[in-house]
Enzyme design. Structure first.
Site, PDB file in Angstrom:
ATOM      1  N   ARG A 108       0.870  -1.188   0.000  1.00  0.00           N
ATOM      2  CA  ARG A 108       0.000   0.000   0.000  1.00  0.00           C
ATOM      3  C   ARG A 108       0.901   1.230   0.000  1.00  0.00           C
ATOM      4  NH1 ARG A 108      -2.133   0.414   5.404  1.00  0.00           N
ATOM      5  NH2 ARG A 108      -0.734   2.185   5.616  1.00  0.00           N
ATOM      6  N   TYR A 130       4.771   5.203  11.163  1.00  0.00           N
ATOM      7  CA  TYR A 130       5.037   3.807  11.524  1.00  0.00           C
ATOM      8  C   TYR A 130       5.768   3.007  10.438  1.00  0.00           C
ATOM      9  CZ  TYR A 130       0.655   3.274   8.875  1.00  0.00           C
ATOM     10  OH  TYR A 130      -0.325   3.336   7.913  1.00  0.00           O
ATOM     11  N   HIS A 179      -3.509   4.205   4.893  1.00  0.00           N
ATOM     12  CA  HIS A 179      -4.633   3.269   5.019  1.00  0.00           C
ATOM     13  C   HIS A 179      -5.927   3.990   4.648  1.00  0.00           C
ATOM     14  CE1 HIS A 179      -7.123   0.050   6.554  1.00  0.00           C
ATOM     15  NE2 HIS A 179      -7.773   0.930   7.295  1.00  0.00           N
TER      16      HIS A 179
END
Length: 379
Positions: free
Chosen positions: A278, A291, A282
């Site tokens: 990805r 992160y 998100h």
């Protein structure tokens, strides 16, 4: 030392107490990262040049839809958006493999596939403005409702597949449609999903599970939820499975075709792990820089599915600067169409909420509808 009747070291016999750990995960790949064809012993590209060129076009338009929608959210015209940047090959490869009667049960990121199956883009955008209830006619579109409850739709998909199987048992002339159920890597830890696997395997449902492993369940890396490759988990349920390069549109098409044909032939469910990344957040409320390692994202840029497909098509002589220029123009026009579509999203009428609860509304529902509409008019 004695443990349950065993003595000595539990690891004395290699492989007895641990699952097999392959050094290299076998991945279906037909288009290398440099855009050249790769030989696979079990899968071959099964597309004409015209079909492949069409798939490149579809990926370009899906990317434009995604980038425009992300921009619409940044301007406040959408409440939220779930970007799919980098995952276009999965949705296009799946779409090219579907039969005319197959049904798709999506998660919340299959916007491109929905568009290809004919769902108006304003209805997709309406989901992310909060004005669309998602009650389109799934029987007609064959693309069922976007699922925001992680993994919950897998049970619905398996149930629908069982209905398709029963229809064919009752009428051999019935269509040969099967169900394709898409979920992410995070969903594989959900109880509903594991129950769906068990049911599908036990009753040999004509279903295909396609797990989009983009390696991050929001901010959790996939390694934290599964110490073994995801496709291997399907073996525990007795479901044949493969891992496919999710940035390779040819490989996704070939693997999906294999799985759909198994289901159509009455051989039960299959599982495909589409291994991808990805590239974006998100959702637009997320910040992956908090992160993820930046170098990880940069490494995956070299595996871009659009670049690989274009490089291959140019080498095959079916793509050139002129075709690319025309596609760029088409993408520009489509971007304007997306920006206009968000203005076509309207608030639903109050009475509409009652109209698609049942095929034939009950007397109680009709009374409730009349009461609510009357009370609203009196305010």
């Amino acid at each position: 030392m004695s443990v349950g009747g065993l003595t000595g070291q539990l690891t004395a016999t290699p492989g007895r107490f641990q699952p097999a750990q392959p050094v290299e995960v076998p991945t279906v790949q037909l288009l290398g990262e440099d855009g050249t064809l790769v030989q696979d012993p079990d899968f071959v590209p099964a597309l004409t040049a015209a079909q492949a060129a069409r798939m490149l076009r579809d990926m370009v338009l899906i990317r434009r839809f995604d980038t425009e929608s992300t921009a619409l959210q940044r301007k406040g015209q959408l409440s939220l958006w779930a970007p799919l940047l980098g995952q276009e090959a999965i949705q296009v490869g799946v779409h090219a493999a579907l039969g005319r009667f197959d049904h798709v049960f999506p998660s919340h990121r299959e916007h491109g596939l929905a568009m290809l199956m004919g769902l108006p883009i304003e209805r997709l955008l309406g989901i992310f403005t909060g004005q669309e209830s998602g009650d389109w006619d799934a029987e007609q579109v064959r693309f069922h409702h976007l699922n925001m409850v992680i993994g919950g739709h897998t049970l619905h998909g398996v149930g629908y597949a069982m209905g398709q199987a029963r229809d064919r048992q009752a009428d051999p002339q019935a269509d040969d449609g099967v169900s394709l159920i898409i979920h992410g890597d995070g969903a594989i830890s959900e109880g509903d999903v594991n129950e769906a696997y068990i049911f599908a395997a036990a009753y040999q449902a004509p279903a295909v599970f396609l797990c989009v492993n983009n390696q991050w369940a929001i901010s959790e890396p996939v390694e934290r939820q599964s110490p073994v490759p995801l496709y291997q988990r399907a073996w525990g349920f007795g479901i044949p499975s493969v891992r496919v390069d999710g940035n390779d549109v040819l490989a996704v098409h070939a693997a999906t075709t294999w799985a759909l044909e198994r289901a159509r032939a009455g051989q039960g469910p299959s599982f495909i792990e589409a291994y991808t990344y990805r590239m974006g957040a998100h959702t637009t409320s997320d910040d992956p820089t908090k992160y993820r390692d930046k170098d990880e994202t940069i490494q995956w840029q070299s595996r871009d599915p659009l670049t690989r497909a274009e490089t291959w098509l140019r080498a095959e002589g079916v793509w050139d600067d002129g075709r690319q220029a025309r596609l760029d123009q088409e993408a520009e026009a489509f971007g304007e169409q997306v920006r206009e579509a968000v203005h076509k999203v309207h608030d639903p009428k109050l009475e509409d909420i009652f109209d698609r609860v049942y095929a034939r509304p009950t007397a109680d529902l009709v009374a409730q509808r009349a009461q609510i509409v009357s009370e609203a008019a009196a305010r």
